[in-house]
Scaffold this motif. Structure first.
Motif, PDB file in Angstrom:
ATOM      1  N   ARG A   1      10.733  25.470  25.371  1.00 15.51           N
ATOM      2  CA  ARG A   1      11.299  25.924  26.650  1.00 15.51           C
ATOM      3  C   ARG A   1      11.839  24.757  27.469  1.00 15.51           C
ATOM      4  NH1 ARG A   1       6.649  28.774  27.052  1.00 15.51           N
ATOM      5  NH2 ARG A   1       6.906  30.820  26.149  1.00 15.51           N
ATOM      6  N   HIS A   2      11.260  23.588  27.294  1.00 21.94           N
ATOM      7  CA  HIS A   2      11.709  22.414  28.038  1.00 21.94           C
ATOM      8  C   HIS A   2      13.013  21.848  27.485  1.00 21.94           C
ATOM      9  CE1 HIS A   2       8.173  22.228  30.539  1.00 21.94           C
ATOM     10  NE2 HIS A   2       7.407  22.319  29.466  1.00 21.94           N
ATOM     11  N   ARG A   3      13.348  22.203  26.252  1.00 18.40           N
ATOM     12  CA  ARG A   3      14.519  21.634  25.603  1.00 18.40           C
ATOM     13  C   ARG A   3      15.706  22.574  25.491  1.00 18.40           C
ATOM     14  NH1 ARG A   3      12.565  19.440  20.232  1.00 18.40           N
ATOM     15  NH2 ARG A   3      10.514  20.268  20.574  1.00 18.40           N
ATOM     16  N   ALA A   4      15.468  23.879  25.469  1.00 12.72           N
ATOM     17  CA  ALA A   4      16.584  24.813  25.272  1.00 12.72           C
ATOM     18  C   ALA A   4      16.253  26.169  25.885  1.00 12.72           C
ATOM     19  CB  ALA A   4      16.865  24.984  23.778  1.00 12.72           C
ATOM     20  N   ARG A   5      17.253  26.790  26.460  1.00 17.23           N
ATOM     21  CA  ARG A   5      17.084  28.146  26.969  1.00 17.23           C
ATOM     22  C   ARG A   5      16.875  29.063  25.779  1.00 17.23           C
ATOM     23  NH1 ARG A   5      20.444  32.568  28.315  1.00 17.23           N
ATOM     24  NH2 ARG A   5      19.531  33.741  30.026  1.00 17.23           N
ATOM     25  N   GLN A   6      15.874  29.920  25.835  1.00 15.33           N
ATOM     26  CA  GLN A   6      15.602  30.758  24.675  1.00 15.33           C
ATOM     27  C   GLN A   6      15.368  32.213  24.994  1.00 15.33           C
ATOM     28  OE1 GLN A   6      11.326  30.242  23.382  1.00 15.33           O
ATOM     29  NE2 GLN A   6      11.940  28.129  23.637  1.00 15.33           N
ATOM     30  N   GLY A   7      15.560  32.638  26.202  1.00 15.02           N
ATOM     31  CA  GLY A   7      15.301  34.030  26.517  1.00 15.02           C
ATOM     32  C   GLY A   7      13.808  34.276  26.605  1.00 15.02           C
ATOM     33  N   ARG A   8      13.431  35.509  26.429  1.00 20.02           N
ATOM     34  CA  ARG A   8      12.017  35.868  26.572  1.00 20.02           C
ATOM     35  C   ARG A   8      11.301  35.786  25.232  1.00 20.02           C
ATOM     36  NH1 ARG A   8      11.578  41.088  30.281  1.00 20.02           N
ATOM     37  NH2 ARG A   8       9.374  40.661  29.917  1.00 20.02           N
TER      38      ARG A   8
ATOM     39  N   LEU B   1      14.126  43.591  26.356  1.00 22.08           N
ATOM     40  CA  LEU B   1      13.735  42.197  26.586  1.00 22.08           C
ATOM     41  C   LEU B   1      14.916  41.236  26.461  1.00 22.08           C
ATOM     42  CD1 LEU B   1      10.354  42.246  24.644  1.00 22.08           C
ATOM     43  CD2 LEU B   1      10.661  42.077  27.124  1.00 22.08           C
ATOM     44  N   GLY B   2      16.123  41.779  26.273  1.00 22.76           N
ATOM     45  CA  GLY B   2      17.324  40.942  26.211  1.00 22.76           C
ATOM     46  C   GLY B   2      17.739  40.514  24.825  1.00 22.76           C
ATOM     47  N   CYS B   3      17.161  41.083  23.794  1.00 23.98           N
ATOM     48  CA  CYS B   3      17.536  40.711  22.424  1.00 23.98           C
ATOM     49  C   CYS B   3      18.843  41.380  22.021  1.00 23.98           C
ATOM     50  CB  CYS B   3      16.448  41.111  21.427  1.00 23.98           C
ATOM     51  SG  CYS B   3      14.940  40.143  21.589  1.00 23.98           S
ATOM     52  N   HIS B   4      19.600  40.678  21.212  1.00 23.46           N
ATOM     53  CA  HIS B   4      20.851  41.206  20.676  1.00 23.46           C
ATOM     54  C   HIS B   4      20.704  41.637  19.221  1.00 23.46           C
ATOM     55  CE1 HIS B   4      21.294  37.323  18.651  1.00 23.46           C
ATOM     56  NE2 HIS B   4      21.064  36.756  19.835  1.00 23.46           N
ATOM     57  N   SER B   5      19.693  41.095  18.512  1.00 24.66           N
ATOM     58  CA  SER B   5      19.557  41.366  17.091  1.00 24.66           C
ATOM     59  C   SER B   5      18.104  41.278  16.668  1.00 24.66           C
ATOM     60  CB  SER B   5      20.367  40.360  16.265  1.00 24.66           C
ATOM     61  OG  SER B   5      21.733  40.389  16.630  1.00 24.66           O
ATOM     62  N   ALA B   6      17.850  41.749  15.440  1.00 24.94           N
ATOM     63  CA  ALA B   6      16.514  41.685  14.850  1.00 24.94           C
ATOM     64  C   ALA B   6      16.635  41.170  13.424  1.00 24.94           C
ATOM     65  CB  ALA B   6      15.863  43.062  14.851  1.00 24.94           C
TER      66      ALA B   6
END
Length: 142
Positions: A26-33, A92-97
Motif C-alpha cells: 500500500r505504501h508503494r502502489a495504489r491497489q484498490g481495496r 468493492l471496485g473490481c473489474h475482473s476475476a
C-alpha cells in the motif's frame, strides 16, 4: 534468527504474512481495496455443503477455493457462489476475476460461466504426475 515451520491448522501466521505484505505494498502502489470474500451454503442441519473463498487486490478478485459437496453438485450452488462473489467484487471496485484449476470438470464449469483461459502450466516428459495441467482463467466482473 530462527526459522520455524508452522502447521496451517495451528496458526494464523499465513494471514499475518499476507496482511504485512499488503500493508507494505500500500505504501508503494495504489491497489484498490483488499478484502476477503468468504461465502458458504449450509443445509438445514447447519452442515457445510458448499463454499467459496477469495480476496480482492488491484481491482481483481482471486477465487482461491470453491467447493461443493459431491451429493450437492449440479444443483446450482457453485454457479450461485461464483455469481455472488463476482457481484461482491464489483461492489468493492473490481473489474475482473481470476482463478486456477487442474480439474477438467472444473475447467468446463468455469468456461461455462464466462471465464477464459489466459495461461497454462503443464508437466512435461517424466514430471510427476504425468500429464498434469493447471489452467489459469479470468473474466470480467458482471
Amino acid at each position: 534468527m530462527a526459522m520455524h515451520a508452522i502447521e496451517a491448522a495451528a496458526s494464523n501466521v499465513a494471514k499475518d504474512i499476507e496482511a504485512a505484505l499488503l500493508a507494505d505494498l500500500r505504501h508503494r502502489a495504489r491497489q484498490g481495496r483488499n478484502e476477503a470474500i468468504t461465502l458458504s451454503v449450509s443445509d438445514a442441519d447447519g452442515t457445510l455443503v458448499a463454499g467459496l473463498s477469495g480476496s480482492t487486490s488491484y481491482g481483481w478478485l482471486l477465487i482461491k477455493v470453491i467447493w461443493v459437496a459431491p451429493e450437492m453438485r449440479r444443483q446450482g450452488y457453485g454457479r450461485a457462489l461464483v455469481v455472488d462473489a463476482l457481484s461482491r467484487a464489483k461492489e468493492l471496485g473490481c473489474h475482473s476475476a481470476w482463478l486456477d484449476t487442474s480439474d477438467n470438470d472444473a475447467m468446463r464449469f468455469y468456461t461455462g460461466l464466462g471465464f477464459d483461459v489466459f495461461g497454462t502450466l503443464q508437466n512435461q516428459g517424466p514430471q510427476v504426475p504425468l500429464g498434469h495441467q493447471r489452467w489459469f482463467l479470468k473474466c470480467p466482473v458482471m
